[in-house]
Design a protein around this motif. Structure first.
Motif, mmCIF file in Angstrom:
data_model
loop_
_atom_site.group_PDB
_atom_site.id
_atom_site.type_symbol
_atom_site.label_atom_id
_atom_site.label_comp_id
_atom_site.label_asym_id
_atom_site.label_seq_id
_atom_site.Cartn_x
_atom_site.Cartn_y
_atom_site.Cartn_z
ATOM 1 N N TYR A 1 58.647 75.278 62.767
ATOM 2 C CA TYR A 1 57.805 75.239 64.127
ATOM 3 C C TYR A 1 57.593 77.050 64.158
ATOM 4 O O TYR A 1 56.532 77.283 64.662
ATOM 5 C CB TYR A 1 58.644 74.745 65.111
ATOM 6 N N VAL A 2 58.564 77.807 64.067
ATOM 7 C CA VAL A 2 58.244 79.111 64.147
ATOM 8 C C VAL A 2 57.674 79.822 63.173
ATOM 9 O O VAL A 2 56.647 80.549 63.356
ATOM 10 C CB VAL A 2 59.753 79.810 64.704
ATOM 11 N N ASP A 3 58.054 79.784 61.874
ATOM 12 C CA ASP A 3 57.903 80.528 60.826
ATOM 13 C C ASP A 3 56.305 79.851 60.288
ATOM 14 O O ASP A 3 55.240 80.439 59.810
ATOM 15 C CB ASP A 3 58.681 80.645 59.904
ATOM 16 N N GLN A 4 56.292 78.577 60.146
ATOM 17 C CA GLN A 4 54.859 78.095 59.798
ATOM 18 C C GLN A 4 53.934 77.659 60.658
ATOM 19 O O GLN A 4 52.565 77.857 60.360
ATOM 20 C CB GLN A 4 55.305 76.943 58.954
ATOM 21 N N LEU A 5 54.234 77.383 61.946
ATOM 22 C CA LEU A 5 53.341 76.921 62.931
ATOM 23 C C LEU A 5 52.968 78.068 63.807
ATOM 24 O O LEU A 5 52.197 77.701 64.814
ATOM 25 C CB LEU A 5 53.661 75.494 63.653
ATOM 26 N N GLY A 6 53.794 79.083 64.167
ATOM 27 C CA GLY A 6 53.672 79.985 64.904
ATOM 28 C C GLY A 6 54.321 80.010 66.345
ATOM 29 O O GLY A 6 53.742 80.567 67.182
ATOM 30 N N PHE A 7 55.033 79.111 66.786
ATOM 31 C CA PHE A 7 55.713 78.799 67.886
ATOM 32 C C PHE A 7 56.598 80.164 68.197
ATOM 33 O O PHE A 7 57.143 80.466 66.954
ATOM 34 C CB PHE A 7 56.212 77.653 68.000
ATOM 35 N N GLU A 8 57.095 80.566 69.248
ATOM 36 C CA GLU A 8 58.215 81.147 69.676
ATOM 37 C C GLU A 8 59.445 80.738 70.098
ATOM 38 O O GLU A 8 59.152 79.628 70.664
ATOM 39 C CB GLU A 8 57.605 82.381 70.482
ATOM 40 N N ALA B 1 41.030 72.137 68.598
ATOM 41 C CA ALA B 1 41.581 71.277 67.627
ATOM 42 C C ALA B 1 41.375 71.929 66.127
ATOM 43 O O ALA B 1 42.224 72.313 65.347
ATOM 44 C CB ALA B 1 41.243 69.764 67.598
ATOM 45 N N ASP B 2 40.222 72.289 66.118
ATOM 46 C CA ASP B 2 39.737 72.846 64.711
ATOM 47 C C ASP B 2 40.406 74.271 64.470
ATOM 48 O O ASP B 2 40.766 74.675 63.516
ATOM 49 C CB ASP B 2 38.191 73.045 64.603
ATOM 50 N N ARG B 3 40.397 75.100 65.309
ATOM 51 C CA ARG B 3 41.265 76.253 65.266
ATOM 52 C C ARG B 3 42.717 76.268 64.802
ATOM 53 O O ARG B 3 42.992 76.821 63.901
ATOM 54 C CB ARG B 3 41.093 77.354 66.634
ATOM 55 N N TYR B 4 43.359 75.264 65.420
ATOM 56 C CA TYR B 4 44.761 74.952 64.862
ATOM 57 C C TYR B 4 44.845 74.134 63.444
ATOM 58 O O TYR B 4 45.527 74.760 62.738
ATOM 59 C CB TYR B 4 45.451 73.798 66.072
ATOM 60 N N TYR B 5 43.761 73.354 63.293
ATOM 61 C CA TYR B 5 43.815 72.786 62.000
ATOM 62 C C TYR B 5 43.440 74.071 60.926
ATOM 63 O O TYR B 5 44.135 74.085 59.959
ATOM 64 C CB TYR B 5 42.364 71.670 61.834
ATOM 65 N N GLU B 6 42.553 74.878 61.191
ATOM 66 C CA GLU B 6 42.242 76.186 60.342
ATOM 67 C C GLU B 6 43.584 76.974 59.991
ATOM 68 O O GLU B 6 43.811 77.367 59.069
ATOM 69 C CB GLU B 6 41.209 77.003 60.817
ATOM 70 N N GLU B 7 44.192 77.036 61.109
ATOM 71 C CA GLU B 7 45.484 77.856 61.010
ATOM 72 C C GLU B 7 46.617 77.198 60.385
ATOM 73 O O GLU B 7 47.353 77.725 59.524
ATOM 74 C CB GLU B 7 45.897 78.467 62.408
ATOM 75 N N TRP B 8 46.957 76.115 60.691
ATOM 76 C CA TRP B 8 48.167 75.072 60.214
ATOM 77 C C TRP B 8 47.636 74.441 58.997
ATOM 78 O O TRP B 8 49.010 74.401 57.743
ATOM 79 C CB TRP B 8 48.537 74.077 61.214
ATOM 80 N N GLY B 9 46.520 74.112 58.669
ATOM 81 C CA GLY B 9 46.293 73.393 57.455
ATOM 82 C C GLY B 9 46.696 73.945 56.120
ATOM 83 O O GLY B 9 47.243 73.228 55.337
ATOM 84 N N ARG C 1 51.491 70.056 55.565
ATOM 85 C CA ARG C 1 50.667 68.751 54.984
ATOM 86 C C ARG C 1 49.969 68.351 56.114
ATOM 87 O O ARG C 1 50.766 67.789 56.964
ATOM 88 C CB ARG C 1 51.623 68.074 54.344
ATOM 89 N N VAL C 2 48.869 68.247 56.125
ATOM 90 C CA VAL C 2 47.938 67.478 57.407
ATOM 91 C C VAL C 2 47.644 66.192 57.042
ATOM 92 O O VAL C 2 47.207 65.860 55.824
ATOM 93 C CB VAL C 2 46.786 68.444 57.648
ATOM 94 N N LEU C 3 48.160 65.338 57.964
ATOM 95 C CA LEU C 3 47.973 63.712 57.620
ATOM 96 C C LEU C 3 46.429 63.428 57.500
ATOM 97 O O LEU C 3 45.938 62.578 56.741
ATOM 98 C CB LEU C 3 48.563 63.066 58.460
ATOM 99 N N ARG C 4 45.763 64.017 58.395
ATOM 100 C CA ARG C 4 44.469 63.559 58.523
ATOM 101 C C ARG C 4 43.612 64.771 59.167
ATOM 102 O O ARG C 4 43.841 65.307 60.065
ATOM 103 C CB ARG C 4 44.101 62.379 59.554
#
Length: 116
Positions: free
Chosen positions: A20-27, A72-80, A84-87
């Motif tokens: 959550y912190v290192d890969q998805l950028g949460f604090e 949603a696309d901004r998050y997809y572009e960052e996290w993808g 592993r994105v399911l869809r």
């Protein structure tokens, strides 16, 4: 302000922090742990907040959380590229643009924003 903060079961707070912190950028909002692997970890990103609980005695597994976001696309572009994105994102008939992924513990993260 009223909001719901989901509590997700995890098996290891250190792995949860890495995801959550290192890969998805949460604090980290708070942490209550004596050994770094069990206890509670609160994370946030903007107005999104979640609590990760290890162990979660007496509760079920495989939780799901819906994250309402502006794009949603901004998050997809960052996290993808990081996880592993399911869809990939798609416009839903009910009026949202969504995609989903799972964390290392089997919890579903359902991201939804306005239709593009």
């Amino acid at each position: 302000m009223e909001r719901a903060v989901p509590i997700l079961p995890v098996d290891d707070l250190a792995r949860a922090r890495a995801f959550y912190v290192d890969q998805l950028g949460f604090e980290v909002a708070f942490e209550a742990s004596e050994d770094g692997t069990t206890g509670l970890l609160g994370v946030r990103r903007g107005s999104i907040a979640m609590t990760l609980d290890c162990p979660m005695s007496g509760h079920g597994r495989d939780a799901c959380v819906a994250l309402e976001v502006e794009d949603a696309d901004r998050y997809y572009e960052e996290w993808g590229p990081r996880v592993r994105v399911l869809r990939p994102p798609r416009n839903e008939a009910w009026g949202s643009r969504t995609f989903d992924l799972t964390d290392p513990f089997g919890n579903t993260i359902f991201v939804m924003g306005p239709v593009r």
